[in-house]
Design a protein around this motif. Structure first.
Motif, short mmCIF file in Angstrom:
data_model
loop_
_atom_site.label_atom_id
_atom_site.label_comp_id
_atom_site.label_asym_id
_atom_site.label_seq_id
_atom_site.Cartn_x
_atom_site.Cartn_y
_atom_site.Cartn_z
N ASP A 44 33.59 22.45 29.92
CA ASP A 44 33.74 21.05 30.29
C ASP A 44 35.22 20.69 30.45
O ASP A 44 36.11 21.46 30.10
N ALA A 45 35.47 19.52 31.05
CA ALA A 45 36.82 18.95 31.15
C ALA A 45 37.83 19.91 31.78
O ALA A 45 38.97 20.04 31.31
N GLY A 46 37.42 20.60 32.86
CA GLY A 46 38.35 21.47 33.57
C GLY A 46 38.74 22.73 32.86
O GLY A 46 39.77 23.33 33.18
N ARG A 47 37.91 23.20 31.92
CA ARG A 47 38.22 24.41 31.17
C ARG A 47 37.44 25.59 31.72
O ARG A 47 36.25 25.49 32.00
N PHE A 48 38.13 26.72 31.85
CA PHE A 48 37.51 27.96 32.32
C PHE A 48 37.96 29.09 31.40
O PHE A 48 39.14 29.24 31.13
N HIS A 49 36.99 29.87 30.94
CA HIS A 49 37.27 30.90 29.95
C HIS A 49 36.91 32.28 30.49
O HIS A 49 35.79 32.50 30.95
N MET A 50 37.88 33.20 30.45
CA MET A 50 37.63 34.58 30.85
C MET A 50 37.22 35.37 29.62
O MET A 50 37.99 35.51 28.67
N GLY A 51 35.98 35.88 29.66
CA GLY A 51 35.43 36.49 28.46
C GLY A 51 35.31 38.00 28.47
O GLY A 51 34.84 38.58 27.49
N THR A 52 35.69 38.66 29.57
CA THR A 52 35.63 40.12 29.62
C THR A 52 36.92 40.66 30.23
O THR A 52 37.62 39.96 30.95
N GLU A 53 37.19 41.93 29.95
CA GLU A 53 38.42 42.53 30.44
C GLU A 53 38.20 43.23 31.78
O GLU A 53 37.06 43.46 32.21
N GLY A 54 39.28 43.59 32.43
CA GLY A 54 39.21 44.30 33.70
C GLY A 54 40.30 43.84 34.64
O GLY A 54 40.89 42.77 34.46
N GLU A 55 40.57 44.66 35.66
CA GLU A 55 41.62 44.35 36.63
C GLU A 55 41.03 43.94 37.97
O GLU A 55 40.05 44.53 38.44
N ILE A 56 41.64 42.93 38.58
CA ILE A 56 41.29 42.56 39.94
C ILE A 56 41.71 43.71 40.86
O ILE A 56 42.84 44.18 40.77
N ALA A 57 40.81 44.16 41.70
CA ALA A 57 41.12 45.23 42.64
C ALA A 57 41.24 44.64 44.05
O ALA A 57 40.39 43.85 44.46
N ILE A 58 42.30 45.03 44.76
CA ILE A 58 42.55 44.53 46.11
C ILE A 58 42.90 45.72 47.01
O ILE A 58 43.54 46.68 46.55
N GLU A 59 42.52 45.62 48.26
CA GLU A 59 42.83 46.68 49.22
C GLU A 59 44.31 47.01 49.20
O GLU A 59 45.17 46.13 49.24
N ASP A 60 44.60 48.31 49.16
CA ASP A 60 45.98 48.78 49.16
C ASP A 60 46.47 48.85 50.60
O ASP A 60 46.22 49.83 51.32
N THR A 61 47.15 47.80 51.03
CA THR A 61 47.66 47.73 52.39
C THR A 61 48.99 46.99 52.39
O THR A 61 49.19 46.07 51.58
N PRO A 62 49.94 47.38 53.25
CA PRO A 62 51.23 46.69 53.28
C PRO A 62 51.11 45.19 53.50
O PRO A 62 51.95 44.42 53.02
N SER A 63 50.06 44.75 54.18
CA SER A 63 49.90 43.32 54.46
C SER A 63 49.74 42.49 53.18
O SER A 63 50.07 41.30 53.17
#
Length: 341
Positions: free
Chosen positions: A138-157
Motif C-alpha cells: 500500500d501507499a506506493g510501497r514495493f518490496h523485492m522478496g527474492t534475489e537474482g540479476e536482471i539479464a539484458i541483451e549484450d549489445t553495444p547499443s
C-alpha cells in the motif's frame, strides 16, 4: 548527461526498476493507470528489498503520466506490462515514439520481443528479463522478496544503459544468450501457476513437497519439449535447469536445509500471477508461460498433459475470480489420472 527513460506499465516491476533509476538521478517517465498517477502524486515510491537499504522516490524526482504521448522524448523505454497486453502496448507506442528510441522487453515469457518487433521494428527491440519477485503493497510501497540479476541483451547499443543501471544499485548482467536464458526464466516462472492454484505465498508453496512434485513434473515436461526443439536453457545465476526437478523432489528435511543456499525468498513474496488474481484481474499470463510450453510441444509433436492441466485450472481460477486453494496431493492425483489415461 542523463537518459530519458520511459517505463511503459508502471506496476510492481516497472515501479521498482524505474524507482531505482529515478533515485540515482536519471530522467524517468512512468506510464501507468490514473490511480497509479494519483498514488505517486500522494506517496511517491518506497522501494524495499530483503537485503538492501530502502529507496525513497518523491513525486518531484520523476514524472508519472497516463498519456502514452509523453513517452515521445524517451531514449529508452522498458516494456513491463503483462504478456497478454504486449500487442496493445506496441500499437499505442507505434505512432508516438522517436525513430532512435530503444525498446526493452522486461517481461515474462519468450515471445514478447517478436510481438513488439512486428509493430515497432526489430532493430530497436531488445530482450531482457528479471528473475526477482516484487510485491505491490500500500501507499506506493514495493518490496523485492527474492534475489537474482536482471539479464539484458549484450549489445553495444545497451552498454551505457547497463552501466547506469549498475550505478543505480540494480543487479544487472549483460548476456549474449538471452533467447535461451528466457526459457530458463520461464522454467522458474512455472511455479507461478502452482503458487496461484495453492493460494499460498511462494515460500509456503515451496515448503510443501507435494506442490514441489507437481512443479517438478511441469519442469520435466518442459525440458523434454525444449530438448526436442534443440533449445538448451542455460544456467541463470544460481539456477541450473538440469537440477531443478531433482532438487524439488528432495524430501523436506533435505530440501529445507539446501534451499536457503540456492535462492533467498522473503516469506511474504507472492507470484505476479497470484497478485493479479487477488487484485481481481480477469486474465493471467498463463498463455505466455505454461501455454508457451504447450505451443512448442505442439510444434515438435510432444504431448504436454501436465502443462495442459495447469493451464486449464488457472483459466478456471481467473474466470471464478479466486484461487481454488488446491493441495499438492490433489493436483498430483489429478495429473496422475490424466497421464495414465
Amino acid at each position: 548527461m542523463t537518459f530519458t527513460i520511459g517505463i511503459f506499465g508502471a506496476g510492481a516491476i516497472g515501479s521498482y526498476i524505474g524507482g531505482y533509476l529515478a533515485a540515482s538521478g536519471e530522467d524517468i517517465i512512468f506510464l501507468g493507470r490514473p490511480r497509479g498517477a494519483q498514488s505517486f502524486a500522494q506517496y511517491g515510491l518506497t522501494l524495499t528489498h530483503f537485503s538492501k537499504p530502502d529507496i525513497r522516490v518523491t513525486p518531484e524526482m520523476a514524472r508519472y503520466t497516463d498519456e502514452v504521448g509523453e513517452l515521445r522524448a524517451c531514449d529508452v523505454i522498458f516494456i513491463t506490462v503483462k504478456s497478454q497486453d504486449t500487442a496493445q502496448a506496441a500499437a499505442q507506442l507505434a505512432p508516438v515514439i522517436a525513430p532512435q528510441t530503444l525498446i526493452i522487453s522486461l517481461q515474462n515469457g519468450v515471445g514478447n520481443t517478436d510481438i513488439l518487433a512486428a509493430t515497432l521494428g526489430g532493430d530497436r527491440v531488445f530482450k531482457a528479463m528479471i528473475p526477482n519477485n516484487v510485491l505491490a503493497l500500500d501507499a506506493g510501497r514495493f518490496h523485492m522478496g527474492t534475489e537474482g540479476e536482471i539479464a539484458i541483451e549484450d549489445t553495444p547499443s545497451l552498454a551505457a544503459l547497463i552501466d547506469r543501471m549498475k550505478a543505480a544499485n540494480l543487479d544487472v548482467e549483460a548476456r549474449p544468450d538471452m533467447a535461451a536464458a528466457q526459457w530458463t526464466k520461464l522454467l522458474m516462472n512455472l511455479s507461478n501457476a502452482g503458487n496461484t492454484l495453492a493460494g499460498l505465498t511462494i515460500y509456503e508453496h515451496l515448503r510443501s513437497r507435494d506442490h514441489r512434485r507437481v512443479l517438478a513434473l511441469s519442469i520435466d515436461e518442459t525440458l523434454a519439449v525444449l530438448g526436442a526443439a534443440n533449445i538448451a536453457p542455460p544456467r541463470l545465476g544460481k539456477v541450473n535447469p538440469k537440477i531443478l526437478a531433482p532438487l524439488l523432489r528432495l524430501p523436506d528435511f533435505i530440501y529445507h536445509r539446501l534451499m536457503p543456499f540456492i535462492i533467498k525468498i522473503d516469506p511474504q513474496a507472492r507470484s505476479s500471477m497470484a497478485q493479479d488474481l487477488i487484485a481481481g484481474k480477469d486474465k493471467s499470463e498463463i498463455d505466455a508461460l505454461n501455454g508457451a510450453v504447450i505451443a512448442l510441444g505442439h510444434d515438435v509433436g510432444l504431448a504436454t498433459p501436465v502443462n495442459d492441466y495447469i493451464t486449464a485450472r488457472i483459466k478456471a481460477a481467473f474466470a471464478a475470480g479466486e484461487s481454488p486453494k488446491l493441495s499438492g496431493a490433489h493436483m498430483l492425483a489429478q495429473i496422475k489420472a490424466l497421464t495414465r489415461g
